[in-house]
Design a protein around this motif. Sequence first.
Motif, PDB file in Angstrom:
ATOM      1  N   THR A 129      -6.521  -6.523  -1.301  1.00 26.07           N
ATOM      2  CA  THR A 129      -5.783  -6.567  -0.053  1.00 26.07           C
ATOM      3  C   THR A 129      -6.141  -5.338   0.771  1.00 26.07           C
ATOM      4  O   THR A 129      -6.217  -4.233   0.220  1.00 26.07           O
TER       5      THR A 129
ATOM      6  N   ASP B  14       4.701  -0.598   1.971  1.00 22.88           N
ATOM      7  CA  ASP B  14       4.514   0.268   3.130  1.00 22.88           C
ATOM      8  C   ASP B  14       5.281   1.572   2.985  1.00 22.88           C
ATOM      9  O   ASP B  14       4.791   2.637   3.369  1.00 22.88           O
TER      10      ASP B  14
ATOM     11  N   ASP C 130      -0.581  -6.337  -2.813  1.00 24.67           N
ATOM     12  CA  ASP C 130       0.084  -5.892  -1.591  1.00 24.67           C
ATOM     13  C   ASP C 130       0.702  -4.526  -1.815  1.00 24.67           C
ATOM     14  O   ASP C 130       1.320  -4.267  -2.855  1.00 24.67           O
TER      15      ASP C 130
ATOM     16  N   THR D 162      -4.996  -3.076   4.114  1.00 25.03           N
ATOM     17  CA  THR D 162      -3.894  -2.828   5.036  1.00 25.03           C
ATOM     18  C   THR D 162      -4.264  -1.655   5.926  1.00 25.03           C
ATOM     19  O   THR D 162      -4.798  -0.647   5.450  1.00 25.03           O
TER      20      THR D 162
END
Length: 69
Positions: free
Chosen positions: A2, A52, A49, A4
Amino acid sequence: MTTTEYQVTGMSCGHCEASVRREVGGIAGVEDIDVSAASGRLVVTSTADLDDDAVFAAVDEAGYQAVRA
């Protein structure tokens, strides 16, 4: 994998980039980090993932502020 992207404010040099790279690199699952003081861009590649809040805390520990791009 992933990928980001984040926007980081306050970086101005290679030392800043190294500080962010070191702190974010300590997050479990992080495989690759691309950080640029010139653009304020942080791109994190991870095995899953990312949380955050963990990235924000790591960037804060380095002395900067991040938001998701």
